[in-house]
Design an enzyme around this catalytic site. Structure first.
Site, PDB file in Angstrom:
ATOM      1  N   LYS A  13      12.689   0.820  -0.760  1.00  0.00           N
ATOM      2  CA  LYS A  13      11.290   0.422  -0.517  1.00  0.00           C
ATOM      3  C   LYS A  13      11.133  -1.021  -0.954  1.00  0.00           C
ATOM      4  O   LYS A  13      11.886  -1.508  -1.809  1.00  0.00           O
ATOM      5  CB  LYS A  13      10.339   1.300  -1.347  1.00  0.00           C
ATOM      6  CG  LYS A  13       8.927   1.346  -0.798  1.00  0.00           C
ATOM      7  CD  LYS A  13       8.802   2.409   0.261  1.00  0.00           C
ATOM      8  CE  LYS A  13       7.474   2.372   0.960  1.00  0.00           C
ATOM      9  NZ  LYS A  13       7.301   3.566   1.819  1.00  0.00           N
ATOM     10  N   ASP A  42       4.690  -0.296   6.157  1.00  0.00           N
ATOM     11  CA  ASP A  42       3.991   0.633   5.261  1.00  0.00           C
ATOM     12  C   ASP A  42       2.562   0.072   5.193  1.00  0.00           C
ATOM     13  O   ASP A  42       2.162  -0.680   6.096  1.00  0.00           O
ATOM     14  CB  ASP A  42       4.674   0.690   3.877  1.00  0.00           C
ATOM     15  CG  ASP A  42       4.242   1.900   3.048  1.00  0.00           C
ATOM     16  OD1 ASP A  42       4.770   2.992   3.263  1.00  0.00           O
ATOM     17  OD2 ASP A  42       3.345   1.759   2.182  1.00  0.00           O
TER      18      ASP A  42
HETATM   19  N1  GLU Z   1       6.698   3.532   5.149  1.00  0.00           N
HETATM   20  C1  GLU Z   1       7.027   4.751   5.827  1.00  0.00           C
HETATM   21  C2  GLU Z   1       7.284   5.855   4.825  1.00  0.00           C
HETATM   22  O1  GLU Z   1       6.654   5.876   3.789  1.00  0.00           O
HETATM   23  C3  GLU Z   1       8.124   4.583   6.866  1.00  0.00           C
HETATM   24  C4  GLU Z   1       9.417   4.017   6.389  1.00  0.00           C
HETATM   25  C5  GLU Z   1      10.419   3.684   7.479  1.00  0.00           C
HETATM   26  O2  GLU Z   1      10.130   3.901   8.658  1.00  0.00           O
HETATM   27  O3  GLU Z   1      11.498   3.211   7.126  1.00  0.00           O
HETATM   28  O4  GLU Z   1       8.046   6.754   5.020  1.00  0.00           O
END
Ligand code: GLU
Length: 448
Positions: A124, A164
């Site tokens: 992340k 996100d």
């Molecule tokens: N931010 C999204 C999540 O919390 C998607 C992450 C992604 O597609 O890599 O899963």
């Protein structure tokens, strides 16, 4: 070291990172039956290894605002665990972003990604940059500046970011452009790109639709139908509006969405036309409250949706948006299903309360995994340099969500957590996700 000793250690060591400690405790408490059945996990210190990210990059971003003044923000990328595949997870741009928040999100992402059954590890990243009130040009300059720093740490087979909160298609495209510019590589290094130049069809809809597919499986298990059910949704972003859209298509009655300023309540229920209006309104960063002048309903300034009576809630705004008092109200109002569209939207106390009262509860790492699952499908489309149709992706998403539901339900049963027909999806999902990662780590020995 036992799980409870490991929790104590984390609590002491990371007392200054409350969101991270909260996420770790939630997993730790529920995986005990699995851990006890696998002494090799303790012998190889799997839990202690998993709570420490592989590495965290922390960098400064300089950029220029429209007045030509230099602005300074912080950026991070947490590469948490790559046992199952390249680090994978979104980037969040929001003033509340801290290392603690990104560590909690990265930790959750490891197990969420494992639950999809696709080859992706957990990561992340993000920045404390606040997109609110920024001009289009400022957003573009910031995204370029952010990727100028981040590109050193990512690549298509090693770490693949996405969006996100505060990072949607527009931001992903700017960052992708900068990555291509700096590296002269055209690869799937970031997902959620525009359709037509690397993006997958349905990535935008995937998280919201996926959460509703998960809800459908829960309802089928309880021999209930979504048709006519009253649904409260919080948030008005990508996840919320697509969850609303899918609920409506399936015949449910969605009556709220919300943002940081308040809640929009339309007792007559949203329609696709109203959702399209809300999407356009949000895209232009205009107030939700203007809806009332056109379609009626009420604007509840500074209020959350939770006091309104309903059957189902899909909290899809942000972490800890449902606290213990909200949970008490939901139980009193007879809410029967809680499906987390956001990451960790319920506080630990709220989760305890609704579980105590046998409200069916789908944790975010299971229910909102559809987004990252379609990101992984985007990665494979980029690798083979071919695109799938909307229907193909939708079909895969439906299968993946059903699979997550069924494997969590099975694990709940297998480890004795299903009591009187009440399925413990939280324990089940945590155990399935944890086991997949833990077994890979055991196979690797002491590397990773
Ligand atoms: N931010 C999204 C999540 O919390 C998607 C992450 C992604 O597609 O890599 O899963």
């Amino acid at each position: 070291m036992s799980i409870s000793q490991a929790i104590e250690k984390i609590e002491a060591q990371y007392a200054h990172q409350p969101e991270f400690v909260q996420a770790v405790k939630e997993v730790a408490i529920t995986i005990k039956p699995l851990y006890d059945a696998h002494p090799e996990y303790e012998a190889l210190k799997i839990f202690e290894r998993l709570v420490e990210p592989d590495r965290i990059f922390n960098f400064r971003i300089n950029w220029e605002n429209d007045q030509g003044e230099v602005q300074v923000n912080r950026g991070w990328r947490v590469q948490f665990n790559n046992a199952l595949g390249p680090y994978k997870g979104g980037l969040r741009f929001h003033p509340t972003v801290t290392q603690s928040v990104l560590k909690f999100l990265g930790f959750e992402q490891i197990f969420k990604n494992a639950l999809t059954g696709l080859p992706i590890g957990g990561g992340k990243g993000g920045s404390d940059f606040d997109p609110k009130g920024k001009s289009e040009n400022e957003i573009r300059r910031f995204c370029y500046a952010f990727m100028r720093e981040l590109h050193h740490f990512i690549s298509k087979d090693m770490d693949v970011p996405a969006g996100d909160i505060g990072v949607g298609g527009r931001e992903v495209n700017y960052m992708f452009a900068m990555y291509k510019n700096l590296t002269r590589e055209s690869t799937g290094v970031i997902t959620g790109k525009g359709v037509g130049f690397g993006g997958s069809l349905m990535r935008t809809e995937a998280t919201g639709y996926g959460a509703v597919y998960f809800l459908e499986s829960m309802l089928v298990t309880q021999k209930e139908d979504i048709k006519g059910k009253k649904v409260l949704i919080s948030g008005a972003g990508n996840v919320s509006l697509h969850a609303a859209e899918k609920c409506i298509a399936l015949g449910a009655n969605v009556i709220t969405v919300s943002d940081s300023r308040g809640t929009l309540h339309d007792a007559s229920g949203f329609t696709q036309e109203k959702i399209d209006w809300l999407k356009a309104q949000k895209e232009q960063s205009k107030p939700l409250a203007e809806y009332v002048d056109i379609f009626g309903g009420e604007w509840l300034a500074k209020q959350k949706p939770w006091p309104i009576k309903a059957d189902i809630i899909i909290p899809s705004a942000t972490q800890n948006e449902v606290d213990e008092d909200d949970a008490k109200q939901l139980v009193e109002n007879g809410v029967k299903y809680v499906v987390e569209g956001a990451n960790m939207p319920l506080t630990a106390e709220a989760i305890n309360h609704i579980r105590l009262h046998q409200v069916h509860y789908a944790p975010g790492k299971a229910a909102n995994a559809g987004g990252v699952a379609v990101s992984a499908l985007e990665m494979s489309q980029n690798s083979v340099r071919q695109y799938d149709t909307f229907e193909q992706v939708d079909e895969r998403l439906k299968c993946i969500m059903k699979d997550i539901h069924d494997s969590a339900a099975e694990a709940s049963e297998q480890y004795g957590q299903t009591k009187n027909g009440y399925i413990d999806y939280m324990a089940g999902a945590n155990m399935v996700g944890f086991k997949r990662v833990a077994d890979a780590l055991v196979a690797y020995g002491i590397l990773n």
